[in-house]
Design a protein around this motif. Structure first.
Motif, PDB file in Angstrom:
ATOM      1  N   ALA A  83       0.444  -1.118  -0.036  1.00  0.00           N
ATOM      2  CA  ALA A  83       0.044   0.020   0.179  1.00  0.00           C
ATOM      3  C   ALA A  83       1.101   0.881  -0.223  1.00  0.00           C
ATOM      4  N   PHE A  84       1.843   1.336   0.769  1.00  0.00           N
ATOM      5  CA  PHE A  84       2.626   2.302   0.804  1.00  0.00           C
ATOM      6  C   PHE A  84       3.324   2.487  -0.708  1.00  0.00           C
ATOM      7  N   ALA A  85       4.279   1.466  -1.029  1.00  0.00           N
ATOM      8  CA  ALA A  85       4.736   0.984  -2.716  1.00  0.00           C
ATOM      9  C   ALA A  85       3.711   2.244  -3.554  1.00  0.00           C
ATOM     10  N   ARG A  86       2.770   2.089  -3.380  1.00  0.00           N
ATOM     11  CA  ARG A  86       1.743   2.416  -4.581  1.00  0.00           C
ATOM     12  C   ARG A  86       1.144   4.261  -4.635  1.00  0.00           C
ATOM     13  N   ALA A  87       1.461   4.585  -3.253  1.00  0.00           N
ATOM     14  CA  ALA A  87       1.421   5.839  -2.560  1.00  0.00           C
ATOM     15  C   ALA A  87       2.437   6.764  -3.133  1.00  0.00           C
ATOM     16  N   ALA A  88       3.596   5.852  -2.788  1.00  0.00           N
ATOM     17  CA  ALA A  88       4.592   6.362  -2.812  1.00  0.00           C
ATOM     18  C   ALA A  88       5.205   6.690  -4.293  1.00  0.00           C
ATOM     19  N   LYS A  89       4.877   5.674  -4.831  1.00  0.00           N
ATOM     20  CA  LYS A  89       5.213   5.765  -6.643  1.00  0.00           C
ATOM     21  C   LYS A  89       4.686   7.054  -7.680  1.00  0.00           C
ATOM     22  N   LEU A  90       3.252   7.362  -6.656  1.00  0.00           N
ATOM     23  CA  LEU A  90       2.118   8.301  -7.328  1.00  0.00           C
ATOM     24  C   LEU A  90       3.123   9.769  -6.944  1.00  0.00           C
ATOM     25  N   VAL A  91       4.111   9.641  -5.888  1.00  0.00           N
ATOM     26  CA  VAL A  91       4.729  11.521  -5.942  1.00  0.00           C
ATOM     27  C   VAL A  91       6.138  11.543  -5.855  1.00  0.00           C
ATOM     28  N   GLY A  92       6.695  10.314  -6.679  1.00  0.00           N
ATOM     29  CA  GLY A  92       8.173   9.842  -7.329  1.00  0.00           C
ATOM     30  C   GLY A  92       9.361  10.007  -5.770  1.00  0.00           C
ATOM     31  N   GLU A  93       8.646   9.056  -5.576  1.00  0.00           N
ATOM     32  CA  GLU A  93       9.377   8.494  -3.847  1.00  0.00           C
ATOM     33  C   GLU A  93      10.274   9.146  -3.653  1.00  0.00           C
ATOM     34  N   PRO A  94      10.137   9.979  -3.019  1.00  0.00           N
ATOM     35  CA  PRO A  94      11.033  10.792  -2.079  1.00  0.00           C
ATOM     36  C   PRO A  94      11.751  10.167  -1.099  1.00  0.00           C
ATOM     37  N   ALA A  95      12.879  10.817  -0.926  1.00  0.00           N
ATOM     38  CA  ALA A  95      13.898  10.009  -0.086  1.00  0.00           C
ATOM     39  C   ALA A  95      13.292   9.843   1.692  1.00  0.00           C
ATOM     40  N   VAL A  96      13.031   9.335   2.159  1.00  0.00           N
ATOM     41  CA  VAL A  96      12.701   9.587   2.785  1.00  0.00           C
ATOM     42  C   VAL A  96      11.764   7.901   3.675  1.00  0.00           C
ATOM     43  N   LYS A  97      12.438   8.247   4.925  1.00  0.00           N
ATOM     44  CA  LYS A  97      12.530   7.196   5.891  1.00  0.00           C
ATOM     45  C   LYS A  97      11.339   6.658   7.113  1.00  0.00           C
ATOM     46  N   VAL A  98       9.638   6.069   6.202  1.00  0.00           N
ATOM     47  CA  VAL A  98       8.979   6.453   7.300  1.00  0.00           C
ATOM     48  C   VAL A  98       8.962   5.906   8.601  1.00  0.00           C
ATOM     49  N   MET A 147      -4.175   3.769  -0.722  1.00  0.00           N
ATOM     50  CA  MET A 147      -3.706   3.065   0.269  1.00  0.00           C
ATOM     51  C   MET A 147      -4.424   2.279   1.122  1.00  0.00           C
ATOM     52  N   GLU A 148      -5.812   3.394   0.523  1.00  0.00           N
ATOM     53  CA  GLU A 148      -7.582   2.303   1.340  1.00  0.00           C
ATOM     54  C   GLU A 148      -7.598   1.065   0.362  1.00  0.00           C
ATOM     55  N   GLN A 149      -7.513   1.634  -0.946  1.00  0.00           N
ATOM     56  CA  GLN A 149      -7.871   0.389  -1.894  1.00  0.00           C
ATOM     57  C   GLN A 149      -7.207  -0.899  -1.565  1.00  0.00           C
ATOM     58  N   GLU A 150      -5.686  -0.650  -1.346  1.00  0.00           N
ATOM     59  CA  GLU A 150      -5.047  -1.842  -0.734  1.00  0.00           C
ATOM     60  C   GLU A 150      -5.209  -2.290  -0.275  1.00  0.00           C
ATOM     61  N   PHE A 151      -6.064  -1.996   0.882  1.00  0.00           N
ATOM     62  CA  PHE A 151      -6.283  -2.205   1.998  1.00  0.00           C
ATOM     63  C   PHE A 151      -7.598  -2.904   2.352  1.00  0.00           C
ATOM     64  N   HIS A 152      -9.156  -2.680   1.757  1.00  0.00           N
ATOM     65  CA  HIS A 152      -9.810  -3.081   1.989  1.00  0.00           C
ATOM     66  C   HIS A 152     -10.676  -3.377   0.343  1.00  0.00           C
ATOM     67  N   GLY A 153      -9.415  -3.019  -0.540  1.00  0.00           N
ATOM     68  CA  GLY A 153     -10.201  -3.549  -2.377  1.00  0.00           C
ATOM     69  C   GLY A 153     -11.897  -2.292  -2.831  1.00  0.00           C
ATOM     70  N   THR A 154     -12.818  -2.210  -2.308  1.00  0.00           N
ATOM     71  CA  THR A 154     -13.904  -1.563  -2.316  1.00  0.00           C
ATOM     72  C   THR A 154     -14.174  -0.592  -1.157  1.00  0.00           C
ATOM     73  N   PRO A 155     -13.309   0.273  -0.282  1.00  0.00           N
ATOM     74  CA  PRO A 155     -13.710   1.176   0.766  1.00  0.00           C
ATOM     75  C   PRO A 155     -15.317   2.065   0.047  1.00  0.00           C
ATOM     76  N   SER A 156     -15.445   2.594   0.905  1.00  0.00           N
ATOM     77  CA  SER A 156     -16.846   3.217   0.674  1.00  0.00           C
ATOM     78  C   SER A 156     -16.175   4.596   0.617  1.00  0.00           C
ATOM     79  N   GLY A 157     -14.808   5.030   1.561  1.00  0.00           N
ATOM     80  CA  GLY A 157     -14.300   6.152   1.380  1.00  0.00           C
ATOM     81  C   GLY A 157     -14.548   6.514   2.974  1.00  0.00           C
ATOM     82  N   VAL A 158     -15.714   6.410   2.955  1.00  0.00           N
ATOM     83  CA  VAL A 158     -15.786   7.780   4.813  1.00  0.00           C
ATOM     84  C   VAL A 158     -14.964   7.860   5.574  1.00  0.00           C
ATOM     85  N   ASP A 159     -13.783   6.527   5.859  1.00  0.00           N
ATOM     86  CA  ASP A 159     -13.076   6.069   6.893  1.00  0.00           C
ATOM     87  C   ASP A 159     -11.421   7.630   6.321  1.00  0.00           C
ATOM     88  N   HIS A 160     -11.539   7.614   5.667  1.00  0.00           N
ATOM     89  CA  HIS A 160      -9.950   8.175   4.581  1.00  0.00           C
ATOM     90  C   HIS A 160     -10.566   9.792   4.996  1.00  0.00           C
TER      91      HIS A 160
END
Ligand code: PMV
Length: 310
Positions: free
Chosen positions: A67-82, A128-141
């Protein structure tokens, strides 16, 4: 990263006051942010990475890393350890995965040199939420990213996020959240309900629509400062969730405990099922928290909206 100082971001947990599950089927839900959530911290590193505690299972690590890799890719994988610091009990219905997604999204965007708006943080957290839940409603995030009480409705089509309308409260909106044991993952409970509604669609759709109406009525009650009406909507919602097969003895027992301690309304919150979190609406939550803690119940209070004592 622009500086050597560590980055720190937060994603709030959420509590659904009205409308869980039916929100998955396109109806409204009323949800607010908790003061507890997940904190993400970032330090400069050679490559973009998520550091996870060794206590996690192999499956959990794979899910989080993916999930993290999916989000990181979209912002150009900044050099940071989280690293992550969860303040919330995990997987009990308080939106821990969404809080984690929002904290990571904010951190990745900031590490990439952007100061994200709630909308931008929500957009990246959704990946990331889609990786965790498949098809969440989106209310949480969405609730987590906007950190406001929202009347939320899913946008038609699985690929899109929904919209939340901010609901203002002239009175402090305070809740007690109490935990009623372990529960199955959201995915499992959502899938069980999906199977029942596929078999008896008219009956289940009728109940989903009723719950969506309660959420809209609840939002109006909040805006009018009518906490008694909101509490009543929560109690009726609990009855309908039980009718949908989403409650259980541990949840019912906690619901009645909170009502016995003076809750204006109480119900399960999140996916429910065999256990998880219960939310009670209180004018003054502290005596109930003291009493429950004395009885060994894991609980806390939080203010979701309205004027705060200075
Ligand atoms: O139990 P949680 O925090 O995963 O909340 C789930 C809320 C549901 O309405 C059941 C699912 C969803 O995607 O909205």
């Amino acid at each position: 990263m622009a500086t050597e100082s560590p980055l720190s971001t937060f994603g709030a947990g959420k509590v659904i006051l009205l409308g869980e599950h039916s929100v998955v089927y396109g109806h409204s839900a009323l949800a607010g942010p908790l003061s507890y959530g997940v904190r993400a911290r970032g330090v400069p590193a050679k490559k973009c990475q998520l550091a996870l505690p060794a206590t996690l299972s192999r499956a959990q690590r794979a899910l989080l890393t993916g999930a993290f890799a999916r989000a990181a890719k979209l912002v150009g994988e900044p050099a940071v350890k989280v690293t992550l610091d969860p303040e919330l009990p995990l997987s009990v219905g308080l939106g821990s995965s969404a809080a984690l997604s929002v904290a990571c999204a904010r951190l990745l965007l900031r590490a990439a040199g952007q100061e994200p708006s709630p909308k931008e943080a929500a957009r990246l957290a959704w990946e990331m939420e889609q990786e965790f839940h498949g098809t969440p409603s989106g209310v949480d995030h969405t609730t987590s990213a906007h950190e406001k009480l929202l009347l939320y409705r899913r946008a038609p089509g699985a690929a899109s996020v929904g919209r939340g309308r901010s609901v203002d409260s002239p009175r402090p909106l305070k809740v007690v959240v109490a935990l009623a044991g372990e529960r199955s993952p959201t995915k499992v409970t959502v899938a069980g309900l999906r199977a029942r509604q596929a078999r008896w669609p008219e009956r289940y759709q009728r109940l989903f629509a009723q719950i969506g109406r309660l959420a809209m009525e609840g939002a109006k009650a909040v805006e009018a400062g009518d906490l008694e009406a909101l509490g009543d909507a929560m109690n009726v919602n609990q009855g309908l969730l039980a009718a949908l097969g989403l409650s259980s003895p541990p949840l019912e027992e906690m619901v009645y405990r909170l009502r016995g301690l003076g809750a204006l309304g109480a119900k399960l919150t999140g996916a429910g099922g065999d256990g998880g979190a219960v939310v009670g609406l209180f004018v003054d939550p502290e005596p109930a928290v003291t009493q429950l803690t004395r009885l060994g119940v894991r609980c806390f209070s939080s203010q979701l909206a309205g004027p705060r004592a200075s």
